[in-house]
Design an enzyme around this catalytic site. Structure first.
Site, PDB file in Angstrom:
ATOM      1  N   THR A 182    -114.203  44.175 -52.189  1.00  0.00           N
ATOM      2  CA  THR A 182    -114.251  45.320 -51.268  1.00  0.00           C
ATOM      3  C   THR A 182    -115.535  46.099 -51.534  1.00  0.00           C
ATOM      4  OG1 THR A 182    -111.883  45.578 -51.064  1.00  0.00           O
ATOM      5  CG2 THR A 182    -113.161  47.588 -50.821  1.00  0.00           C
ATOM      6  N   VAL A 211    -102.393  46.806 -43.613  1.00  0.00           N
ATOM      7  CA  VAL A 211    -103.572  47.655 -43.767  1.00  0.00           C
ATOM      8  C   VAL A 211    -103.514  48.288 -45.160  1.00  0.00           C
ATOM      9  CG1 VAL A 211    -104.760  49.732 -42.946  1.00  0.00           C
ATOM     10  CG2 VAL A 211    -103.759  48.135 -41.292  1.00  0.00           C
ATOM     11  N   GLY A 212    -104.642  48.311 -45.837  1.00  0.00           N
ATOM     12  CA  GLY A 212    -104.694  48.867 -47.189  1.00  0.00           C
ATOM     13  C   GLY A 212    -105.214  50.296 -47.214  1.00  0.00           C
ATOM     14  N   ASP A 213    -105.692  50.689 -48.364  1.00  0.00           N
ATOM     15  CA  ASP A 213    -106.129  52.077 -48.562  1.00  0.00           C
ATOM     16  C   ASP A 213    -107.523  52.382 -48.015  1.00  0.00           C
ATOM     17  OD1 ASP A 213    -107.090  50.275 -50.588  1.00  0.00           O
ATOM     18  OD2 ASP A 213    -107.892  52.019 -51.635  1.00  0.00           O
ATOM     19  N   THR A 233    -111.454  51.045 -54.747  1.00  0.00           N
ATOM     20  CA  THR A 233    -111.177  49.615 -54.610  1.00  0.00           C
ATOM     21  C   THR A 233    -110.053  49.249 -55.563  1.00  0.00           C
ATOM     22  OG1 THR A 233    -112.024  47.385 -55.022  1.00  0.00           O
ATOM     23  CG2 THR A 233    -113.122  49.161 -56.205  1.00  0.00           C
ATOM     24  N   GLY A 234    -109.143  48.421 -55.111  1.00  0.00           N
ATOM     25  CA  GLY A 234    -108.035  48.031 -55.980  1.00  0.00           C
ATOM     26  C   GLY A 234    -106.792  47.773 -55.157  1.00  0.00           C
ATOM     27  N   GLY A 236    -104.383  48.368 -52.942  1.00  0.00           N
ATOM     28  CA  GLY A 236    -104.367  49.397 -51.915  1.00  0.00           C
ATOM     29  C   GLY A 236    -103.055  50.142 -51.753  1.00  0.00           C
TER      30      GLY A 236
END
Ligand code: ASP
Length: 319
Positions: A182, A211-213, A233-234, A236
């Site tokens: 990311t 959908v992530g963070d 990043t990580g 999410g």
């Protein structure tokens, strides 16, 4: 991690990340070099804009666009693939001046999601557009669209095949794996304005529509003038539940914590909830922190008082 080295405060700074997680052991020297080159180029392009008085918003967008185009990071071309074998891209950008923000999610054809996020901020009354509606807006704006095959690289295909194979060989359900790469950028410009941008393909083997963070304002991306800017990043899901980016800025704003303490504490808290990862964070004076709980985090920084530096690519001790 504090990079404000001189007695004088930096006029401008830029920090970037290329994702948090272990570097796969099978990555060739050429691939590592390509990652290093992409991060270096992102710093160079962003720095060029900032040194000549350009805005932090333009600089973070330009830096992220370079990384989206690299083909070796988890954003734009080369993004992680979902369970059904195609890339679904998320991105967000935030302007610390007015906390104006634009974000997009679940894109399948937009070459540079960060450019579409910027247009959502600049040309709509909305903050977030997703899926088909977002792509319709992209077509209306005339921004480059690509076939799904453009985004798919051999490496990401192999990563998905491995994840699917692991699932087939197990009776337990296998959760989506964290894909290295990311990308994100944060900056303070010579006018003192802060901005943040993040772009991702999310997690390998994620569910269609997940959908992530990264595109969620306050979770993976946040900027507020006079306070701080963050790109995360990580894992999410955990970053969303803990509104990680906004939490860092709230600690700086209300608890008067330094950005290093605030971001370090939030990374520890995320970890205690199972959310491994990292973030880049920057305060109004240009102090940078880049904490992570994952094996490594690809990252870099440059500023008016420091030379461009890329870290984490070779996993050297202490980087
Ligand atoms: N945070 C991203 C997501 O969950 C993934 C990552 O940073 O690697 O979508």
């Amino acid at each position: 991690m504090n990079s404000d080295k001189g007695h004088s405060r930096p006029l401008w700074v830029l920090a970037i990340h290329g994702g948090a997680s272990a570097i796969p052991p099978d990555l060739s020297d050429a691939e590592l070099q390509a990652i290093d080159d992409a991060l270096q180029l992102a710093l160079d392009i962003g720095a060029k804009m900032l040194v000549s008085g350009g805005s932090s918003l333009d600089a973070v967008q330009a830096a992220v666009r370079v990384m989206e185009n690299s083909g070796v990071l988890n954003a734009g071309r080369g993004a992680a693939l979902n369970h059904d074998g195609f890339a679904e891209l998320d991105a967000a950008i935030m302007d610390g001046r007015d906390r104006g923000a634009g974000s997009v999610a679940a894109l399948r054809h937009v070459a540079n999601p960060i450019d579409l996020a910027r247009l959502v901020r600049d040309r709509t009354d909305h903050v977030m557009l997703v899926g088909e509606g977002a792509e319709k807006f992209a077509q209306e704006q005339g921004i480059p669209m690509m076939p799904e095959s453009y985004f798919i690289t051999d490496r990401r295909r192999r990563e998905l095949d491995r994840a699917l194979g692991a699932k087939a060989g197990s009776t337990d359900s296998v959760s989506p794996s964290h894909s290295r790469g990311t990308v994100g950028a944060i900056a303070r410009d010579t006018h003192g304005n802060l901005a943040a941008a993040t772009s991702t393909g999310g997690l390998t083997n994620k569910h269609f529509g997940r959908v992530g963070d990264s595109p969620i304002i306050g979770a993976g991306t946040y900027a507020e003038n006079g306070v701080c800017a963050v790109s995360a990043t990580g894992m999410g899901e955990v970053f969303m539940r803990l509104t990680a980016a906004a939490e860092v800025c709230a600690r700086v704003k209300y608890n008067k914590q330094t950005v290093a303490v605030a971001s370090g504490e939030v990374i520890r808290e995320l970890k205690s909830h199972g959310g491994l990862g990292g973030m880049i964070a920057l305060d109004a004076a240009g102090n940078i922190a880049m904490p992570y709980s994952s094996a490594t985090m690809l990252r870099g920084q440059v500023g008016s008082t420091m030379k461009a530096q890329v870290l984490g690519v070779k996993m050297k001790e202490g980087q």
